[in-house]
Each structure stands twice: as structure tokens, then as C-alpha cells.
Design a protein around this motif. Structure first.
Motif, mmCIF file in Angstrom:
data_model
loop_
_atom_site.group_PDB
_atom_site.id
_atom_site.type_symbol
_atom_site.label_atom_id
_atom_site.label_comp_id
_atom_site.label_asym_id
_atom_site.label_seq_id
_atom_site.Cartn_x
_atom_site.Cartn_y
_atom_site.Cartn_z
ATOM 1 N N VAL A 79 0.807 -1.214 0.000
ATOM 2 C CA VAL A 79 0.000 0.000 0.000
ATOM 3 C C VAL A 79 0.845 1.271 0.000
ATOM 4 C CG1 VAL A 79 -0.335 0.156 2.507
ATOM 5 C CG2 VAL A 79 -2.089 1.058 0.965
ATOM 6 N N ASP A 80 1.992 1.276 0.666
ATOM 7 C CA ASP A 80 2.826 2.468 0.738
ATOM 8 C C ASP A 80 4.118 2.337 -0.059
ATOM 9 O OD1 ASP A 80 1.361 4.391 2.135
ATOM 10 O OD2 ASP A 80 1.985 3.640 4.091
ATOM 11 N N ALA A 81 4.130 1.466 -1.068
ATOM 12 C CA ALA A 81 5.349 1.328 -1.884
ATOM 13 C C ALA A 81 5.718 2.689 -2.449
ATOM 14 C CB ALA A 81 5.125 0.329 -3.012
ATOM 15 N N ASN A 82 6.965 3.043 -2.264
ATOM 16 C CA ASN A 82 7.484 4.332 -2.694
ATOM 17 C C ASN A 82 8.686 4.033 -3.568
ATOM 18 O OD1 ASN A 82 8.639 6.896 -2.877
ATOM 19 N ND2 ASN A 82 7.873 7.462 -0.871
ATOM 20 N N VAL A 83 8.448 3.927 -4.848
ATOM 21 C CA VAL A 83 9.448 3.406 -5.767
ATOM 22 C C VAL A 83 10.281 4.530 -6.358
ATOM 23 C CG1 VAL A 83 9.795 1.992 -7.801
ATOM 24 C CG2 VAL A 83 7.880 1.528 -6.290
ATOM 25 N N VAL A 84 11.590 4.395 -6.240
ATOM 26 C CA VAL A 84 12.494 5.398 -6.770
ATOM 27 C C VAL A 84 13.570 4.725 -7.602
ATOM 28 C CG1 VAL A 84 14.155 7.197 -6.223
ATOM 29 C CG2 VAL A 84 12.210 6.843 -4.746
ATOM 30 N N ARG A 85 13.752 5.217 -8.757
ATOM 31 C CA ARG A 85 14.881 4.841 -9.604
ATOM 32 C C ARG A 85 15.003 5.930 -10.647
ATOM 33 N NH1 ARG A 85 14.230 -1.003 -11.443
ATOM 34 N NH2 ARG A 85 14.249 -1.670 -9.321
ATOM 35 N N LEU A 108 -7.350 3.545 -0.104
ATOM 36 C CA LEU A 108 -5.960 3.375 0.320
ATOM 37 C C LEU A 108 -5.811 3.633 1.819
ATOM 38 C CD1 LEU A 108 -4.247 5.064 -2.744
ATOM 39 C CD2 LEU A 108 -4.080 2.637 -2.126
ATOM 40 N N ILE A 109 -6.485 4.664 2.321
ATOM 41 C CA ILE A 109 -6.445 4.942 3.764
ATOM 42 C C ILE A 109 -7.040 3.763 4.534
ATOM 43 C CG2 ILE A 109 -7.426 6.378 5.606
ATOM 44 C CD1 ILE A 109 -7.123 8.772 3.650
ATOM 45 N N ALA A 110 -8.158 3.230 4.047
ATOM 46 C CA ALA A 110 -8.799 2.086 4.710
ATOM 47 C C ALA A 110 -7.864 0.875 4.740
ATOM 48 C CB ALA A 110 -10.104 1.725 4.002
ATOM 49 N N ALA A 111 -6.969 0.793 3.747
ATOM 50 C CA ALA A 111 -6.021 -0.322 3.678
ATOM 51 C C ALA A 111 -4.741 -0.031 4.469
ATOM 52 C CB ALA A 111 -5.670 -0.622 2.222
ATOM 53 N N GLY A 112 -4.676 1.137 5.105
ATOM 54 C CA GLY A 112 -3.534 1.453 5.947
ATOM 55 C C GLY A 112 -2.503 2.381 5.339
ATOM 56 N N ALA A 113 -2.796 2.980 4.200
ATOM 57 C CA ALA A 113 -1.840 3.900 3.584
ATOM 58 C C ALA A 113 -1.630 5.112 4.480
ATOM 59 C CB ALA A 113 -2.332 4.347 2.213
ATOM 60 N N THR A 114 -0.394 5.527 4.587
ATOM 61 C CA THR A 114 -0.078 6.681 5.422
ATOM 62 C C THR A 114 0.766 7.714 4.709
ATOM 63 O OG1 THR A 114 1.902 5.587 6.264
ATOM 64 C CG2 THR A 114 -0.128 5.321 7.537
ATOM 65 N N ASP A 115 1.394 7.350 3.622
ATOM 66 C CA ASP A 115 2.383 8.217 2.992
ATOM 67 C C ASP A 115 1.838 8.867 1.733
ATOM 68 O OD1 ASP A 115 4.650 9.478 2.156
ATOM 69 O OD2 ASP A 115 5.847 7.672 1.918
ATOM 70 N N VAL A 116 1.786 10.178 1.737
ATOM 71 C CA VAL A 116 1.317 10.900 0.552
ATOM 72 C C VAL A 116 2.421 11.774 -0.023
ATOM 73 C CG1 VAL A 116 0.395 12.964 1.658
ATOM 74 C CG2 VAL A 116 -0.692 12.085 -0.401
ATOM 75 N N GLU A 117 3.610 11.729 0.545
ATOM 76 C CA GLU A 117 4.712 12.530 0.045
ATOM 77 C C GLU A 117 5.531 11.761 -0.974
ATOM 78 O OE1 GLU A 117 7.205 14.753 2.697
ATOM 79 O OE2 GLU A 117 5.704 14.616 4.267
ATOM 80 N N SER A 118 6.155 12.497 -1.856
ATOM 81 C CA SER A 118 7.143 11.898 -2.740
ATOM 82 C C SER A 118 8.496 12.047 -2.067
ATOM 83 C CB SER A 118 7.155 12.609 -4.090
ATOM 84 O OG SER A 118 7.700 13.903 -3.957
ATOM 85 N N ASN A 119 9.490 11.356 -2.579
ATOM 86 C CA ASN A 119 10.822 11.469 -1.990
ATOM 87 C C ASN A 119 11.412 12.850 -2.167
ATOM 88 O OD1 ASN A 119 10.843 8.951 -0.958
ATOM 89 N ND2 ASN A 119 12.201 8.065 -2.472
ATOM 90 N N ILE A 137 -7.168 12.625 3.703
ATOM 91 C CA ILE A 137 -5.823 12.178 4.066
ATOM 92 C C ILE A 137 -5.538 12.516 5.523
ATOM 93 C CG2 ILE A 137 -3.355 12.580 3.655
ATOM 94 C CD1 ILE A 137 -4.176 12.961 0.653
ATOM 95 N N LEU A 138 -5.854 13.743 5.921
ATOM 96 C CA LEU A 138 -5.623 14.132 7.308
ATOM 97 C C LEU A 138 -6.458 13.310 8.272
ATOM 98 C CD1 LEU A 138 -5.407 17.998 6.871
ATOM 99 C CD2 LEU A 138 -3.530 16.415 7.360
ATOM 100 N N ALA A 139 -7.708 13.035 7.928
ATOM 101 C CA ALA A 139 -8.577 12.218 8.787
ATOM 102 C C ALA A 139 -8.009 10.807 8.915
ATOM 103 C CB ALA A 139 -9.997 12.175 8.223
#
Length: 142
Positions: A79-85, A108-119, A137-139
């Protein structure tokens, strides 16, 4: 869930089906793909070393397909995969928020997502997300 590079036709087709919101095709291809978290380049060159890469979840979130997002999460997508290359390192939630897909953000929030920032540190509030999405997102982070 381990992230792996796309190596088969099914891996690449899974990305196309997720982008198109084709739930039936996604269900079929998840069975054939290397992983539900298979990485595929976002650049036309197909060079995994130079451009950004995404998972099928990133693609479904960006296109606003709630049904595909929920299915991929149930199938084990990170859910929070943050892929960088060489890319921006954005999460699925970032793509959903950036494209105005409130229902996807909520899934996504219901599934536990917490990260909305990019690197790069760019936050949803800096990328033109709607107020409703910011509020969701804040809620979800409370």
C-alpha cells in the motif's frame, strides 16, 4: 511484499490493465504475473535504470480505478510502496490525490496507507489536491 522488475509479458500487461481499470483482466494477469508488486518503467524507453518505475497499484490509483485498487490490495500489493529509480518516488496515495480520485484515497487509507509525500518532499498540499482529498488524508492519519 517484495518489489520485483517486470520480466514477462504478463507483468507488462498487468500494468496496462491496471492503468485501464480493467478488473477482469487484472484478476487474470495477477495469476500469471511474477508478483502483484511487479515494477514497470514509466518512460517509453523501457529503461528501468533511468526513469521512474511504478507498481500496478500506482497505475490503478493514478487512473482512479477503485475496484482495481481494492483488488490489488487484497492480492497483496504494498500500500505504501514508494518506488524510486530516477523518478519522484511517489506512492499510490500521492498519485490518487494528485489526480483528484477521492474514492481511491479513501480505499488506500482504509487499507492502511499513510504516505502521501514523494521522496522529493512535495506534499499533496503543494500539488493542487482538492480540499476534500486533503481532509480525507488528514482524517486517515489521526
Amino acid at each position: 511484499t517484495r518489489l520485483v522488475d517486470a520480466s514477462t509479458a504478463a507483468d507488462r500487461e498487468l500494468h496496462a490493465a491496471a492503468s485501464a481499470g480493467d478488473l477482469d483482466k487484472v484478476k487474470e494477469l495477477v495469476q500469471q504475473a511474477t508478483s502483484v508488486c511487479v515494477l514497470h518503467p514509466t518512460m517509453a524507453s523501457g529503461d528501468l535504470s533511468g526513469g521512474g518505475v511504478q507498481t500496478p497499484l500506482h497505475r490503478a490509483a493514478a487512473s482512479g480505478s477503485v475496484a482495481v485498487v481494492k483488488f490489488l490490495l487484497e492480492a497483496g500489493a504494498a500500500v505504501d510502496a514508494n518506488v524510486v529509480r530516477g523518478g519522484g518516488g511517489k506512492t499510490a496515495m500521492y498519485f490518487a490525490a494528485e489526480n483528484g480520485h477521492l474514492a481511491v484515497v479513501e480505499a488506500l487509507i482504509a487499507a492502511g496507507a499513510t504516505d502521501v509525500e514523494s521522496n522529493s518532499g512535495k506534499k499533496c498540499s503543494e500539488s493542487g489536491c482538492s480540499r476534500a482529498i486533503k481532509d480525507a488524508i488528514l482524517a486517515g492519519k489521526r
